[in-house]
Design a protein around this motif. Structure first.
Motif, mmCIF file in Angstrom:
data_model
loop_
_atom_site.group_PDB
_atom_site.id
_atom_site.type_symbol
_atom_site.label_atom_id
_atom_site.label_comp_id
_atom_site.label_asym_id
_atom_site.label_seq_id
_atom_site.Cartn_x
_atom_site.Cartn_y
_atom_site.Cartn_z
ATOM 1 N N ALA A 1 0.832 -1.205 0.000
ATOM 2 C CA ALA A 1 0.000 0.000 0.000
ATOM 3 C C ALA A 1 0.868 1.258 0.000
ATOM 4 O O ALA A 1 0.370 2.362 0.199
ATOM 5 C CB ALA A 1 -0.922 -0.007 1.214
ATOM 6 N N GLY A 2 2.162 1.070 -0.204
ATOM 7 C CA GLY A 2 3.067 2.220 -0.307
ATOM 8 C C GLY A 2 3.726 2.610 1.008
ATOM 9 O O GLY A 2 4.325 3.676 1.117
ATOM 10 N N SER B 1 -0.838 11.307 10.416
ATOM 11 C CA SER B 1 -0.949 9.895 10.004
ATOM 12 C C SER B 1 -1.016 9.801 8.481
ATOM 13 O O SER B 1 -1.678 10.611 7.830
ATOM 14 C CB SER B 1 -2.229 9.277 10.570
ATOM 15 N N THR B 2 -0.328 8.800 7.929
ATOM 16 C CA THR B 2 -0.311 8.638 6.471
ATOM 17 C C THR B 2 -1.072 7.400 6.013
ATOM 18 O O THR B 2 -1.514 7.326 4.882
ATOM 19 C CB THR B 2 1.131 8.562 5.941
ATOM 20 N N ILE B 3 -1.157 6.404 6.892
ATOM 21 C CA ILE B 3 -1.871 5.172 6.513
ATOM 22 C C ILE B 3 -2.865 4.821 7.609
ATOM 23 O O ILE B 3 -2.509 4.790 8.789
ATOM 24 C CB ILE B 3 -0.885 4.000 6.289
ATOM 25 N N LEU B 4 -4.107 4.584 7.196
ATOM 26 C CA LEU B 4 -5.161 4.222 8.148
ATOM 27 C C LEU B 4 -5.524 2.754 7.942
ATOM 28 O O LEU B 4 -5.741 2.315 6.817
ATOM 29 C CB LEU B 4 -6.398 5.094 7.911
ATOM 30 N N ALA C 1 -3.010 6.487 2.224
ATOM 31 C CA ALA C 1 -3.517 5.149 1.925
ATOM 32 C C ALA C 1 -4.309 4.603 3.104
ATOM 33 O O ALA C 1 -4.155 5.069 4.240
ATOM 34 C CB ALA C 1 -2.363 4.202 1.603
ATOM 35 N N GLY C 2 -5.152 3.629 2.801
ATOM 36 C CA GLY C 2 -5.890 2.944 3.850
ATOM 37 C C GLY C 2 -5.884 1.458 3.559
ATOM 38 O O GLY C 2 -5.895 1.056 2.392
ATOM 39 N N ILE C 3 -5.814 0.644 4.603
ATOM 40 C CA ILE C 3 -5.851 -0.814 4.430
ATOM 41 C C ILE C 3 -7.074 -1.300 5.186
ATOM 42 O O ILE C 3 -7.131 -1.233 6.408
ATOM 43 C CB ILE C 3 -4.557 -1.463 4.953
ATOM 44 N N GLY D 1 -9.397 11.197 0.950
ATOM 45 C CA GLY D 1 -8.284 11.622 0.104
ATOM 46 C C GLY D 1 -7.167 10.598 0.020
ATOM 47 O O GLY D 1 -5.983 10.945 0.087
ATOM 48 N N ILE D 2 -7.539 9.320 -0.126
ATOM 49 C CA ILE D 2 -6.532 8.250 -0.081
ATOM 50 C C ILE D 2 -6.733 7.261 -1.222
ATOM 51 O O ILE D 2 -7.717 7.321 -1.951
ATOM 52 C CB ILE D 2 -6.664 7.430 1.227
ATOM 53 N N LYS D 3 -5.782 6.323 -1.317
ATOM 54 C CA LYS D 3 -5.989 5.134 -2.113
ATOM 55 C C LYS D 3 -6.335 4.035 -1.112
ATOM 56 O O LYS D 3 -5.640 3.858 -0.115
ATOM 57 C CB LYS D 3 -4.706 4.805 -2.890
ATOM 58 N N ALA D 4 -7.434 3.331 -1.360
ATOM 59 C CA ALA D 4 -7.914 2.337 -0.383
ATOM 60 C C ALA D 4 -7.581 0.922 -0.859
ATOM 61 O O ALA D 4 -7.917 0.549 -1.973
ATOM 62 C CB ALA D 4 -9.424 2.482 -0.185
ATOM 63 N N TYR D 5 -6.890 0.176 0.001
ATOM 64 C CA TYR D 5 -6.463 -1.185 -0.331
ATOM 65 C C TYR D 5 -7.245 -2.193 0.495
ATOM 66 O O TYR D 5 -7.467 -2.000 1.688
ATOM 67 C CB TYR D 5 -4.977 -1.353 -0.021
ATOM 68 N N ASP D 6 -7.566 -3.284 -0.145
ATOM 69 C CA ASP D 6 -8.304 -4.351 0.513
ATOM 70 C C ASP D 6 -7.308 -5.318 1.162
ATOM 71 O O ASP D 6 -6.194 -5.494 0.656
ATOM 72 C CB ASP D 6 -9.123 -5.099 -0.556
ATOM 73 N N ILE D 7 -7.699 -5.886 2.249
ATOM 74 C CA ILE D 7 -6.877 -6.924 2.891
ATOM 75 C C ILE D 7 -7.823 -8.017 3.345
ATOM 76 O O ILE D 7 -8.972 -7.741 3.691
ATOM 77 C CB ILE D 7 -6.044 -6.346 4.058
#
Lengths: 129, 435
Positions: free
Chosen positions: B122-123, B176-179, B208-210, B229-235
């Protein structure tokens, strides 16, 4: 004249309308005019009050689906054909009426109609002409 | 930093198969020797550890189901001495008796590495500030991403879920940069952010968000991406197999790479147990390859999905799983038709409604009823009976087109459906009380 009407969706179940009117009473909101429309799922309680913004705010806060709509309030002579004249005028001008209701004015001889139309500007121009 | 463990994540298919075969043989022997319950299952099936020589023999092995885990509760599947166990996690137990999974330190390390892979995909790297807003405790969400973030070396904020204004305060104060949280909670944070008059990429700086642990849709992804305002990644993951990180999404956002050096994935016909070819929809089955404490061989997840191995632009070679269409546990059978709540959610989002809804199923005079309550704002509707009726009819029609049966739609005021800070409870099935 344009006025603000407050519409409240009330579930179509016994006691729900009383709940809403009870709420309005508890907040000291005086209903100057009202109408109730019903669908299978809802009643729509449409009310004219002194302070529509405040009433809508209180209702929304209490969880009622509430909407403020601009409607036309038109004084009509309280005699046979009074309403007919208005409706004909609007119809001839191509104005569609979504719904309407009426209440007598304080001064005798006059009634007021509340009209929800598809074009307020045009309807007002026609009625004033 | 593009990969956490490139030698694993980008290995050739031949290498992956070789690892899987070698590890499977050992794992089966480990389970057979140390888990009497599983030994019985294998004996009943007439298969011995020596019959398993490579992954080509996998289909000979019996399945493990949630039923087995409940039967063997709590220690029945523990394959090491209790003194080797350093941690447990547990399922919520909403579908029956809870499942308790055990971990040795080695198990925890491998699990956290899987989560680290997800964060890097997720970067993320050591410069990131990772806000973990999954629940901490028995739930694997918090611990998994927390451990993964440690492995990556990111600054880890162990927030747990809830107290949304504080979450936003930390995002602002610490940048925070990743949620990491459930998608429904991410959507809720986005809503609160807006209500507080704050803007993404201005007042907060997430990139980004996971998000995982519950089904969500592409439309919901787009909504979250916009509101935060993020790119959202699935886990993806489940407690029985380890927790989040069994599979994770890469920059392509088209399916999740399964960590195949640790897990073998199969798709089966849920009715017959037959293994289905790649690309076919069916029930996902996992075999863990490195588990010490809690070996799971051919565990039936109840998740319905599709596997696909194709060249990925991210460079990873691990097979991808599509977002599950729903758990077969979540699947409702209404008037004989299989209905997944996620299908109804998809329609709502397509029709411009928010994903705030509740599905109620009941049985009246021997007929199943389906009621969908959808939140609307005053802006969504006009005050004429005609417009509201038309809106309800349009929505009912769209839902019928999607699931094949009719639903009664109820538009309700925004805020009247309970919000959750963990997993969303969106389905109420009252029929069970009557049966």
């Amino acid at each position: 004249m344009r006025i603000k009407q407050v519409s409240v969706m009330v579930e179509n179940k016994s006691g729900k309308l009383a709940e809403a009117t009870g709420f309005l009473a508890s907040k000291d909101i005086n209903l100057r005019a009202l109408s109730i429309a019903d669908t299978q799922n809802y009643g729509i309680l449409r009310i004219i009050v002194d302070d529509p913004e405040k009433a809508a705010h209180l209702l929304l806060e209490a969880g009622y689906l509430t909407k403020i709509t601009e409607v036309l309030s038109v004084a009509v002579p309280d005699c046979p054909g009074g309403m007919d004249k208005i409706v004909r005028k609007l119809s001839a001008g191509g104005i569609g009426i979504e719904y309407a209701y009426a209440f007598p004015a304080l001064e005798p001889g006059t009634a007021y109609m509340i009209l929800r139309v598809d074009n307020n500007d045009k309807a007002e121009a026609i009625l004033n002409s | 930093m593009k990969y956490y463990q490139p030698e694993k994540e980008c290995a050739s298919v031949e290498e992956i198969r070789a690892w899987q075969s070698e590890k499977l043989v050992k794992q089966v022997k480990h389970a057979y020797d140390n888990v009497p319950y599983y030994r019985d299952l294998m004996d009943k099936q007439g298969v011995k550890p020596e019959d398993i020589r490579s992954i080509d023999d996998l289909h000979k092995l019996p399945f493990i189901s949630k039923y087995d885990l409940r039967e063997a509760y709590p220690y029945g599947f523990l394959a090491v001495d209790k003194s080797e166990v350093v941690r447990i996690h547990s399922t919520s137990g909403t579908t029956g008796r809870r499942v308790i999974a055990f971990y040795t330190q080695h198990d925890v390390d491998l699990w956290e590495e899987c989560c680290a892979r997800a964060i890097v995909a997720a970067g993320g790297d050591k410069n990131d500030v990772v806000q973990v807003a999954y629940g901490y405790g028995l739930f694997t969400g918090g611990a998994g991403l927390h451990g993964g973030s440690h492995k990556v070396g990111s600054m880890t904020l162990p927030m747990s879920s809830g107290n949304t204004e504080r979450q936003i305060q930390f995002m602002q104060d610490l940048g925070s940069t990743i949620l990491c949280c459930t998608p429904s909670y991410a959507a809720y944070i986005g809503e609160v952010l807006k209500n507080m008059g704050l803007e993404p990429n201005k007042d907060i700086h997430l990139k980004a968000g996971i998000f995982g642990a519950e089904p969500w849709t592409e439309e919901m992804r787009r909504g979250i991406e916009k509101s935060l305002g993020i790119k959202a990644y699935d886990i993806y993951g489940l407690t029985e197999i380890s927790g989040p990180g069994v599979a994770f999404e890469c920059s392509e956002q088209k399916g999740m790479h399964i960590n195949e050096d640790h897990f073998i994935a199969e798709i089966i016909n849920p009715e017959t147990g037959e293994v289905l070819p790649e690309g076919t929809k069916g029930e996902l089955v996992f075999t863990c390859l490195d588990k010490e404490a809690f070996p799971m061989i051919r565990y039936r997840t109840r998740d319905i999905c599709v596997l696909k191995r194709e060249k990925c632009s991210c460079g990873r070679t691990f097979i991808k799983m599509a977002k599950p269409m729903g758990r077969s546990d979540d699947m409702l059978i209404i008037r004989g038709v299989n209905v997944f709540p996620s299908q109804i959610e998809t329609v709502l989002l397509e029709q411009g409604y928010q994903p705030n809804y509740r599905i109620e199923v009941d049985r009246v005079d021997n007929n199943d009823t389906l009621d969908v309550f959808v939140e609307v704002t005053s802006d969504d509707i006009s005050d004429t009976v005609k417009d509201i009726t038309v809106k309800e009819k349009e929505l009912a029609m769209a839902i019928r087109n999607m699931i094949g049966i009719g639903a009664k739609i109820h538009l309700v005021p925004i805020g009247s459906i309970e919000r959750s800070e963990g997993k969303a409870k969106r389905v109420i099935d009252r029929r069970k009380l009557i049966d």
